[in-house]
Design a protein around this motif. Structure first.
Motif, short mmCIF file in Angstrom:
data_model
loop_
_atom_site.label_atom_id
_atom_site.label_comp_id
_atom_site.label_asym_id
_atom_site.label_seq_id
_atom_site.Cartn_x
_atom_site.Cartn_y
_atom_site.Cartn_z
N LYS A 1 -3.67 5.00 2.90
CA LYS A 1 -2.91 4.27 1.89
C LYS A 1 -3.82 3.33 1.10
O LYS A 1 -4.75 2.74 1.66
CB LYS A 1 -1.76 3.52 2.55
CG LYS A 1 -0.80 4.47 3.28
CD LYS A 1 0.50 3.82 3.66
CE LYS A 1 1.35 4.76 4.52
NZ LYS A 1 1.71 6.00 3.84
N GLY B 1 -0.12 11.17 4.85
CA GLY B 1 -0.23 10.11 3.87
C GLY B 1 -0.78 8.83 4.48
O GLY B 1 -0.55 7.74 3.95
N GLY C 1 -4.81 -1.42 5.40
CA GLY C 1 -4.46 -0.01 5.27
C GLY C 1 -5.04 0.86 6.36
O GLY C 1 -4.76 2.05 6.42
N ASP D 1 5.41 6.66 -1.93
CA ASP D 1 4.67 6.72 -0.67
C ASP D 1 4.94 8.05 0.02
O ASP D 1 6.10 8.40 0.27
CB ASP D 1 5.09 5.56 0.24
CG ASP D 1 4.24 5.45 1.49
OD1 ASP D 1 3.01 5.60 1.38
OD2 ASP D 1 4.81 5.22 2.58
N GLY E 1 -2.44 2.74 8.27
CA GLY E 1 -1.42 3.44 7.48
C GLY E 1 -0.25 2.55 7.11
O GLY E 1 0.83 3.05 6.79
N LEU F 1 0.82 -1.21 0.00
CA LEU F 1 0.00 0.00 0.00
C LEU F 1 0.85 1.26 0.00
O LEU F 1 1.90 1.33 0.67
CB LEU F 1 -0.92 0.01 1.23
CG LEU F 1 -1.81 -1.23 1.41
CD1 LEU F 1 -1.25 -2.12 2.51
CD2 LEU F 1 -3.24 -0.84 1.74
N LEU F 2 0.37 2.28 -0.73
CA LEU F 2 1.01 3.58 -0.79
C LEU F 2 0.00 4.67 -0.44
O LEU F 2 -1.20 4.52 -0.69
CB LEU F 2 1.54 3.88 -2.19
CG LEU F 2 2.59 2.96 -2.81
CD1 LEU F 2 3.00 3.51 -4.17
CD2 LEU F 2 3.79 2.84 -1.91
N GLY F 3 0.50 5.79 0.09
CA GLY F 3 -0.37 6.91 0.40
C GLY F 3 0.12 8.20 -0.23
O GLY F 3 1.32 8.48 -0.26
N ASN G 1 2.18 -0.11 5.05
CA ASN G 1 2.63 -0.35 3.68
C ASN G 1 2.54 -1.81 3.29
O ASN G 1 2.44 -2.13 2.10
CB ASN G 1 4.09 0.09 3.50
CG ASN G 1 4.32 1.54 3.75
OD1 ASN G 1 5.02 1.91 4.70
ND2 ASN G 1 3.75 2.40 2.92
#
Length: 247
Positions: free
Chosen positions: A42, A39, A104, A59, A107, A24-26, A109
Motif C-alpha cells: 500500500k 494488495g 505500510g 483499495d 499492509g 494508504l491504498l493498495g 490503511n
C-alpha cells in the motif's frame, strides 16, 4: 503526553484526538514467488479518499475470502511498533529494513502514533475523519507477511508479539485524509482491550471462562466468536499452520 490519553493507562479518552499520520491504498498485483494477487503493498495518499462500508475507495484485495469485507474494511497498524521490528529483524532480513522505512509495511490503511493494542478495545467507536468506524477484531497474520519481509517466520513473529494491528467496520461513510483526527466517541466494552483478546487467542488459548466471554461479545466479528465457540466445544486449538506458513 499525547492529547486524549489518561496518565498511567494510555487509554484514549472520549473526545480526545489522535492524528492520522498516513492513509494508504493498495493496487492488486502479483505477489510473492507464485505471483498470487495481493494488495498488501500500500502507498500513502496526499488527497482525500472516500471511506465506504467495504473500506477505502480504490483499495484492492487480492483474496476477498480472507481479506477485506465489512468486518475488515480498514486495517490500522501502530507506527509505534516499527522501532521494535527494525531492531528485531535487523540481523534477519535486509528486505525488512526497506519495507519498515515508512508506514505500510504491514499492509495497513491507517497509520498513527500513540495508540497500540493495549489502548484499543473491541467495539470502540471512532470518528475517523468524516466517517464513523467501530473496532471489529484484531488481525490474524498470514503467510504473505513472510514474503513481504523476506523472513519465513514473520507471520509467526507478529502473532507471538501480539503486535498485530486491528480492523474497523464502517458505520457511517465519509471522507478521510492524512492529518485528519481519530476521535473516540464510545467504548462499550472497556474490559476487552485488543491486548486481552490477543492473549486469549494466542497465549492462554484454552481459558474456558475467557473464551465463553469472548464468544458472547456482541461487538466482536462473528468469525472470532465462532472460533471461541469451537475451542469451547472441542477443547482444542485450531490448526494455524496453513495461515502462518502458506500452502
Amino acid at each position: 503526553m499525547k492529547a486524549g490519553h489518561i496518565v498511567g493507562l494510555g487509554k484514549p479518552v472520549a473526545g480526545g484526538a489522535t492524528r492520522i499520520d498516513s492513509v494508504l491504498l493498495g493496487v492488486v498485483r502479483p505477489f510473492g514467488p507464485k505471483g498470487v494477487p495481493s494488495g498488501i503493498d500500500k502507498q500513502a495518499l496526499d488527497t482525500a479518499v472516500r471511506v465506504t462500508m467495504l473500506g477505502l475507495a480504490g483499495d484492492g484485495q487480492g483474496d476477498p475470502k480472507h481479506h477485506g469485507g465489512p468486518e475488515k474494511a480498514i486495517h490500522h497498524y501502530a507506527f509505534d511498533h516499527y522501532p521494535a521490528w527494525r531492531q528485531e529483524l535487523s540481523a534477519l532480513s535486509a528486505q525488512a529494513a526497506e519495507v519498515l522505512a515508512r508506514p505500510g509495511a504491514f499492509g495497513e490503511n491507517v497509520s498513527t502514533a500513540g495508540l497500540t493494542e493495549a489502548d484499543i478495545c473491541i467495539g470502540d467507536r471512532f470518528r475517523l475523519g468524516g466517517a464513523l468506524v467501530e473496532v471489529s477484531q484484531a488481525r490474524q497474520p498470514c503467510w504473505k507477511l513472510n514474503h513481504r519481509f523476506g523472513h519465513a517466520g514473520m507471520a509467526r513473529a507478529v502473532q507471538q508479539s501480539l503486535r498485530t494491528g486491528w480492523y474497523y467496520r464502517v458505520l457511517e461513510e465519509g471522507a478521510l485524509m492524512r492529518g485528519d483526527n481519530l476521535v473516540l466517541v464510545a467504548r462499550p466494552c472497556p474490559d476487552w482491550s485488543l491486548q486481552r483478546l490477543l492473549h486469549v487467542l494466542y497465549v492462554d488459548r484454552l481459558d474456558v471462562g475467557a473464551l465463553a466471554a469472548m464468544a458472547a461479545l456482541p461487538a466482536l466479528a462473528e468469525n472470532w466468536r465462532k472460533l471461541a465457540r469451537q475451542r469451547l466445544e472441542r477443547r482444542e486449538v485450531e490448526d494455524m499452520e496453513r495461515r502462518l506458513a502458506g500452502g
